[in-house]
Design an enzyme around this catalytic site. Sequence first.
Site, short mmCIF file in Angstrom:
data_model
loop_
_atom_site.label_atom_id
_atom_site.label_comp_id
_atom_site.label_asym_id
_atom_site.label_seq_id
_atom_site.Cartn_x
_atom_site.Cartn_y
_atom_site.Cartn_z
N ASP A 140 -10.97 -25.92 -34.79
CA ASP A 140 -11.94 -26.90 -35.28
C ASP A 140 -13.29 -26.26 -35.58
OD1 ASP A 140 -10.14 -28.96 -35.12
OD2 ASP A 140 -10.83 -29.72 -33.21
N HIS A 164 -17.73 -17.39 -26.98
CA HIS A 164 -17.46 -18.81 -26.85
C HIS A 164 -16.53 -19.13 -25.69
CE1 HIS A 164 -17.24 -22.94 -28.62
NE2 HIS A 164 -18.36 -22.55 -29.16
N GLU A 196 -5.27 -35.26 -36.04
CA GLU A 196 -5.93 -35.17 -34.74
C GLU A 196 -6.26 -36.59 -34.29
OE1 GLU A 196 -9.10 -32.54 -33.85
OE2 GLU A 196 -8.15 -30.76 -34.73
#
Length: 531
Positions: A164, A94, A280
């Site tokens: 997340d 990633h 957030e």
Amino acid sequence: MATKLLLTFAICRLIVTVGLTLDPTELLLLGVDAQLSVDPTDVKAASLDFGLLIGAQPPLAVMHPASSQDVAQLVKAAYGSNFGFTVSARGHGHSINGQAQTANGVVVQMSGSKGGSGMASGRKPPHPRVWPQERFVDVWGGELWIDVLRSTLQHGLAPKSWTDYLYLSVGGTLSNAGISGQAFNHGPQISNVHELDVVTGKGELLTCSEEQNSEMFHAVLGGLGQFGIITRARISLEPAPQRVRWIRVLYSNFSIFTSDQEYLISLHEQPASQKFDYVEGFVIVDEGLINNWRSSFFSPHNPVKISSLDPNGGVLYCLEIAKNYHESTASTVDQEVESLLKKLNFIPASVFTTDLPYVDFLDRVHKAELKLRSKGLWEVPHPWLNLFVPKSKIADFDKGVFKGILGNKTSGPILIYPMNKNKWDHRSSAVTPDEDVFYLVALLRSALDNGEETHSLEYLTNQNRQILRFCDEAGITVKQYLPHYTTHQQWVDHFGNKWDRFYRLKMEFDPRHILASGQQIFTPTNMASWR
């Protein structure tokens, strides 16, 4: 037999390419042969990453380790060779800018090794081991956080701090920081680690913690893979909640929005009943974003329109908050949420609430991934830009970027939320602004080849450069999160007063610059002639 011959060929290729001093049969006897692969599928996967910004860089071979010792043997072979070959650990792939790639060495495929094509020996990495009484879990460095969660939930426990997106490896996030909406309260993931097993650039396997090899322990956390490969991490746990009250409220005034965010994170020392568990937020300059991003949070039958909330059609800001609870305390959660909401100054009638299981909340981004994959919109270039912005300059950033450079098209979500610096251990290698409160601003854009200029990779990449140039000219001292630089001086500037220690420890633990060369911080020693 064919597999053995193919592996022997791969090892011979390493020897011919980099001048390895070992005979091929000697390297095979190291015991890593069954984990080495030159299978085209393995090599292709290891040559790319999520960002798709760097051209394919096929490694010479891919290793599928089953233990820390496998990794140590490989790195020791690289360290002991004439000219060395690089070794890069790869989790779920990633990274954005090729940080886990290496074209002149071996990629250690830490994630997916529990059944990968290279696992000819049948050996597999250890599964998570939960210690319920001590409230920690020992996990393989390539374990994905979603699997850590599944294992700990069997004991009614869960890690405290998250990212997340849960389909990331433990070693990968700990090499950066690991942040999400819980960081204001528990700190980043690197602040919730008890102990590590690390393979250094010399092939030594070290156990490190606050008490043992402490300098290495802190250096590796947030160390971008420069000092060692994390093969085991001991993660702190807490009792897992059962459900989450997930709330979004909207603002048209940036100052009020940030004041409310900063108020909420200031409650971190309060009892659980007097604070949210997750804080957030995101920026909305495009109506399509609020109705399509991450989940079907907002009803598709009743879409939110910017013009209905801001008659000037300007930028909106969404505060995203969550309250964890157990079914046994469901009767009090409404009162606790209402008490907190009364102290905020969002647009009246802009409260959007949903209630869901804890696991579904933590895994919310994966649902969006599945939607994007089904539309062919996941495996596209991702010119992401993640910045830590000091609190004192966040209003300037809003004016110059959100209300200036971006225009009214974003090509992806823009996160913005504050964190408390005192929740970050200054001894780690992670770098943050020098203020008590700083913001993450994450421009998570996707480049699409759909004919629209504002969605093109060139446009978004140039816009990222424009944002960084604006910050420099405006005196906004940002720090990149998941940093990417191309010059030595840029890295020195990034680490600031941490650079001297960073360099010293690199020379101590990876003197030949074998590890994580894709970060482009150090050039592998004695490799200039064949790179």
